[in-house]
Design an enzyme around this catalytic site. Structure first.
Site, PDB file in Angstrom:
ATOM      1  CD1 TRP A 114      -1.686   2.327   2.008  1.00 27.68           C
ATOM      2  CD2 TRP A 114      -2.925   1.519   0.325  1.00 27.68           C
ATOM      3  NE1 TRP A 114      -2.634   3.267   1.701  1.00 27.68           N
ATOM      4  CE2 TRP A 114      -3.408   2.800   0.669  1.00 27.68           C
ATOM      5  CE3 TRP A 114      -3.544   0.835  -0.721  1.00 27.68           C
ATOM      6  CZ2 TRP A 114      -4.479   3.400   0.020  1.00 27.68           C
ATOM      7  CZ3 TRP A 114      -4.617   1.428  -1.372  1.00 27.68           C
ATOM      8  CH2 TRP A 114      -5.067   2.700  -0.996  1.00 27.68           C
ATOM      9  CG  ASP A 119      -9.056  -0.598   6.222  1.00 29.02           C
ATOM     10  OD1 ASP A 119      -9.182   0.070   7.268  1.00 29.02           O
ATOM     11  OD2 ASP A 119      -8.368  -0.222   5.264  1.00 29.02           O
ATOM     12  CG  ASP A 162      -4.261   5.380   6.780  1.00 33.32           C
ATOM     13  OD1 ASP A 162      -4.517   4.524   7.658  1.00 33.32           O
ATOM     14  OD2 ASP A 162      -4.757   5.370   5.647  1.00 33.32           O
TER      15      ASP A 162
HETATM   16  C1  GLA Z   1      -6.932   2.408   4.970  1.00 39.78           C
HETATM   17  C2  GLA Z   1      -5.791   1.689   5.690  1.00 39.78           C
HETATM   18  C3  GLA Z   1      -4.548   1.687   4.814  1.00 39.78           C
HETATM   19  C4  GLA Z   1      -4.855   1.017   3.481  1.00 39.78           C
HETATM   20  C5  GLA Z   1      -6.035   1.696   2.814  1.00 39.78           C
HETATM   21  C6  GLA Z   1      -6.523   0.930   1.593  1.00 39.78           C
HETATM   22  O1  GLA Z   1      -6.674   3.744   4.813  1.00 39.78           O
HETATM   23  O2  GLA Z   1      -5.521   2.299   6.918  1.00 39.78           O
HETATM   24  O3  GLA Z   1      -3.483   1.033   5.451  1.00 39.78           O
HETATM   25  O4  GLA Z   1      -5.122  -0.339   3.713  1.00 39.78           O
HETATM   26  O5  GLA Z   1      -7.151   1.804   3.708  1.00 39.78           O
HETATM   27  O6  GLA Z   1      -7.628   1.517   1.001  1.00 39.78           O
END
Ligand code: GLA
Length: 435
Positions: free
Chosen positions: A72, A185, A251
């Protein structure tokens, strides 16, 4: 009507019984509402507890914080079979597998936009032409483990199908694909279906449901709760019962500020981390170019001393030597992977200077001297401040420069702006004298 009219004086007393009646009715209604609320709350709390109880995890899966790669941070939705295969192959040749990195985790956007006619999840046929079972088999053939992303809501954060209402079937699908690690998630959660639940209770129920579904497959899968999008969810309180690791922070971003924010939040929950259950301050940004090498090194040092999962988030197919030097440092990884599994605690913070320490299984201590700000700092710490027993002297090994210093009690290090010094301290043993 004037206030003193004879009529008003006559009717006044007659109003009292009516007012009292209305008051009593209001009180009774309030009481009934309170009893109803109390009963609903008791029922919800019981349901949450039952859900969590049924979801007990096998803590033997993660005796140490998991080490691996997730696409990601490096490519976001531009994930593909080729990228993951090349990544797994690169991890074998570039020393990452040998350094302990095991999980190759495919994040969001792997799925087709909708389920198949039977309601099953399917991989996007353009991005993953051979499907995920074949990808899992390839990853396994290299001695690595296969990780995947899902969501307990109706759709993922990237708007692909979520597992809400499909937990059992999806868990079975993941197991049939050979998944070893599932990151789940918290996007597009149907709160409206849980009118009496707090967001934290909804999270407990939905993550417990997914946890129980994974367990029902009988395939051991590490379960990573990824709840970053809602700060009212507190998985460090209940995560241990349903999962192996859980997010403690928003994040991560490839900036020094983000590293400090996530470290500060994660450090608040140190007491709940330990073998089988880890705080997750999010995946690493080391190597992604937004920070200086010293900042990247401090980021890796912080995550290691916090016993955080070390999930690489850079494109390891094209890893520069300076990046590989950081993420394959065995002595630093050993701090993260120490069998005691204790997360670092703050010894002190004065302005931009901060000292953290982590006890290690053999009696040593890891010590991080962190300069959070711009001016150069000299940081001094005494062995007893980091929990060392009294000894004739101490050996302080710098885990990045591979140099050692011996002192009677304390150490002083000059720490450049936005960087850190990571040390391992051990007590010297008194020499036995022969006469
Ligand atoms: C969220 C999670 C990230 C990633 C994105 C994917 O923001 O916290 O780590 O997995 O979704 O869409």
């Amino acid at each position: 009507m004037p206030p003193h009219s004879p009529h008003s004086a006559m009717t006044h007393p007659a109003r009292w019984p009516r007012l009292l009646l209305i008051l009593a009715a209001c009180l009774a209604l309030g009481l009934l509402a309170a009893i109803h609320h109390w009963r609903v709350r008791a029922m919800v709390e019981q349901q949450v507890q039952t859900a969590v109880r049924h979801a007990a995890v096998d803590s033997r899966l993660t005796p140490k914080p998991p080490l691996g790669f997730n696409d990601w941070n490096a490519v976001h939705c531009n994930v593909s079979e080729a990228l993951i295969q090349q990544t797994a192959a690169a991890m074998v040749t570039n020393g990452l597998r040998a350094a302990g990195y095991r999980y190759v985790i495919v994040d969001d956007c792997w799925s087709a936009p909708s389920r198949d006619a039977r309601g099953n999840l399917v991989a996007d046929p353009d991005r993953f032409p051979h499907g995920l079972r074949a990808l899992g088999a390839y990853i396994h053939s290299l001695g690595l483990k296969f990780g995947l992303y899902a969501d307990v809501g109706t759709t993922t954060c990237g708007s692909y199908p979520g597992s809400f209402g499909h937990e059992r079937d999806d868990a079975a699908t993941f197991a049939s694909w050979g998944v070893d690690y599932l990151k789940v998630d918290w996007c597009h959660v149907p709160y409206a279906l849980f009118p009496d639940y707090t967001p934290d209770e909804v999270a407990q129920v939905l993550y417990a449901r997914m946890s129980a579904s994974l367990r029902a497959t009988r395939r051991p899968m590490v379960f990573s709760v990824s709840n970053a999008s809602d700060p009212s969810i507190h998985p460090w309180v209940w995560g241990r019962s349903v999962s192996d690791l859980w997010r403690t922070t928003p994040d991560i971003a490839d900036t020094w500020t983000s590293i400090l924010v996530n470290a500060d939040e994660n450090l608040q929950h140190g007491s709940v981390a330990g073998p089988g259950h880890w705080n997750d301050p999010d995946m690493l940004e080391v190597g992604n170019g937004g920070m200086t090498p010293a900042e990247d090194q401090a980021h890796f040092s912080l995550w290691s001393i916090m016993a955080a999962p070390l999930i690489l988030g850079t494109d390891v197919r094209f890893m520069r030597r300076s990046v590989s030097h950081i993420v394959t440092n065995r002595e630093v990884i050993a701090i993260d992977q120490d069998p005691l599994g204790i997360q670092a605690a703050i010894v002190f913070r004065h302005g931009d200077g901060e000292v953290l320490t982590k006890p290690l299984a053999n009696g040593d201590r890891a010590v991080l001297l962190l300069n959070r700000g711009a001016p150069q700092l000299t940081l001094t710490v005494r062995a007893e401040q980091v929990g060392m027993a009294r000894a004739p002297g101490y050996v302080w090994s710098n885990l990045w420069t591979h140099t050692t210093r011996i002192s009677m009690g304390s150490i002083s290090e000059s720490v450049p702006p936005r960087s850190s010094v990571l040390l391992r301290v051990r007590a010297t043993v008194s020499q036995k004298r022969t006469t």
